[in-house]
Design an enzyme around this catalytic site. Structure first.
Site, short mmCIF file in Angstrom:
data_model
loop_
_atom_site.label_atom_id
_atom_site.label_comp_id
_atom_site.label_asym_id
_atom_site.label_seq_id
_atom_site.Cartn_x
_atom_site.Cartn_y
_atom_site.Cartn_z
N ARG A 62 0.83 -1.21 0.00
CA ARG A 62 0.00 0.00 0.00
C ARG A 62 0.87 1.26 0.00
O ARG A 62 0.52 2.26 -0.65
CB ARG A 62 -0.91 -0.02 1.22
CG ARG A 62 -1.88 1.16 1.31
CD ARG A 62 -2.89 0.95 2.41
NE ARG A 62 -3.75 2.11 2.57
CZ ARG A 62 -3.89 2.79 3.71
NH1 ARG A 62 -3.26 2.39 4.80
NH2 ARG A 62 -4.69 3.83 3.79
N HIS A 66 0.48 4.30 -2.59
CA HIS A 66 0.19 5.66 -2.16
C HIS A 66 1.32 6.62 -2.51
O HIS A 66 1.07 7.81 -2.72
CB HIS A 66 -0.08 5.69 -0.65
CG HIS A 66 -1.47 5.23 -0.31
ND1 HIS A 66 -2.18 5.74 0.76
CD2 HIS A 66 -2.28 4.32 -0.88
CE1 HIS A 66 -3.37 5.16 0.82
NE2 HIS A 66 -3.44 4.29 -0.17
N ASN A 94 -3.67 8.49 5.00
CA ASN A 94 -2.52 7.69 5.42
C ASN A 94 -2.34 7.54 6.93
O ASN A 94 -1.75 6.56 7.40
CB ASN A 94 -1.23 8.30 4.84
CG ASN A 94 -1.17 8.21 3.33
OD1 ASN A 94 -1.50 7.18 2.75
ND2 ASN A 94 -0.76 9.29 2.68
N HIS A 193 -5.79 -6.27 -2.02
CA HIS A 193 -6.71 -6.28 -0.87
C HIS A 193 -7.01 -7.69 -0.39
O HIS A 193 -7.87 -7.89 0.47
CB HIS A 193 -8.01 -5.55 -1.22
CG HIS A 193 -7.90 -4.07 -1.10
ND1 HIS A 193 -8.97 -3.22 -1.22
CD2 HIS A 193 -6.83 -3.27 -0.86
CE1 HIS A 193 -8.57 -1.96 -1.06
NE2 HIS A 193 -7.28 -1.97 -0.85
#
Length: 327
Positions: A62, A66, A94, A193
């Protein structure tokens, strides 16, 4: 021994791809001569961290996502806030959900001891994401190196660049297209995910208790699954700090069970289950659920593609000695 064998396999993979250079000037095996131990060091640090806490694998993947979706893959996600600036890592997207910065710090410290001022923080994030995926699901791909680090990190830049859990398939498709990623890339990368967790506050109000502001449960969610979630995220009490796994079947294994969940209406977030609302994306979901080997291969390819978004190379940016502070 497992980590050594995995890294040997990576070296063999890179021997076939080391001549590959993409349009942005990135290359697999970029540090082969300038810091040959760099990827092995990152792999060792990540391996130890994931074995101690399997949940960090999801955070490392992740983190790369990001980082790349905000200002490109430039390591700006790592920069600390100052008195005069709130950095990306402290944006609501975040903080406090994104963890793993200490792992990047540890890897960077060891790499700097071997090769001072050579390996960028942005590349370490990319290597760590790959190594997290390997630890969680055995996935392996050659990561292109050559990114340089940006000097700017602003929390405000996360708005409009990171997809909230409320996005539908059309909004997701548009956002990924802005990053030069296809709808197939979007569905493939969503498979990340399969691991990780989400806070109740990210989904419970709309999906469990007040769908579209009209009350009741989101009809796209399996009723039995919704009951299980309501037990963990009750409407009558504060559950903002409670987390639940994104994939209830194999929550710590990076695999295609995420797609199986979607077929049975067990996607936790709206931005997950929405992939079944569109003919093209639902077809991809079903293919990924049925052919895990194909998804694993495509996931690596999509990660490489994502890892080239708006990169800084050559004389652009810098090589930070400490990932949290621009030089």
């Amino acid at each position: 021994m497992e980590m050594i064998l995995a890294f040997v396999a990576l070296i063999l993979l890179q021997s076939f791809t080391s001549s590959m250079v993409d349009g942005a000037g990135l290359k697999v095996g970029y540090y082969r001569h300038t810091c040959p131990e760099a990827e092995g060091i990152v792999s060792d640090v990540v391996g130890k961290a994931v074995r101690a806490n399997p949940g960090v694998a999801a955070n490392l993947i992740r983190m790369h996502f990001h980082d790349c979706f905000v200002r490109g893959c430039d390591g700006s996600i790592l920069i600390d806030s100052t008195a005069g600036n709130v950095a990306e890592k402290d944006s609501p997207a975040n903080n406090p959900s994104l963890l793993g910065f200490d792992i990047i710090d540890a890897a960077k410290s060891r790499v700097e001891a071997k090769c001072p001022g050579v390996v960028s923080c942005a590349d370490i994030v990319a290597f760590a994401a790959r190594d997290g995926a390997h630890q969680a699901g055995g996935l392996m791909w050659g990561v292109e190196g050559g990114r340089r680090d940006g000097r700017i990190s602003r929390a405000s830049d996360t708005r409009g660049n990171l997809p909230p859990p409320s996005f539908d398939v059309n909004q997701l498709t548009q956002l990924f297209a802005q990053k030069h990623l296809s709808q197939e890339d979007m569905v493939t990368l969503s498979g990340a995910h399969s691991i990780g967790v989400s806070h109740c506050s990210s989904f419970s109000a709309d999906r469990l208790y007040n769908f579209s502001g009209r009350g009741g449960q989101d009809p796209s969610m399996d009723a039995r699954y919704a009951l299980q979630l309501k037990a963990k995220c009750p409407a009558s009490s504060s559950s903002s700090d409670v987390v639940v796994p994104l994939d209830p079947l194999t929550p710590t294994k990076l695999d295609v069970k995420y797609y199986v969940d979607l077929e049975y209406k067990r996607g936790l977030l709206k931005s997950d289950q929405t992939l079944m609302s569109n003919d093209a994306t639902s077809r991809l979901v079903k293919i990924n659920a049925k052919y895990p080997t194909t998804w694993r291969r495509n996931f690596g390819r999509a990660m490489v593609k994502m890892g080239s978004i708006d990169v800084l190379t050559g004389s652009q940016g810098e090589i930070r000695r400490q990932c949290r502070v621009p030089n």
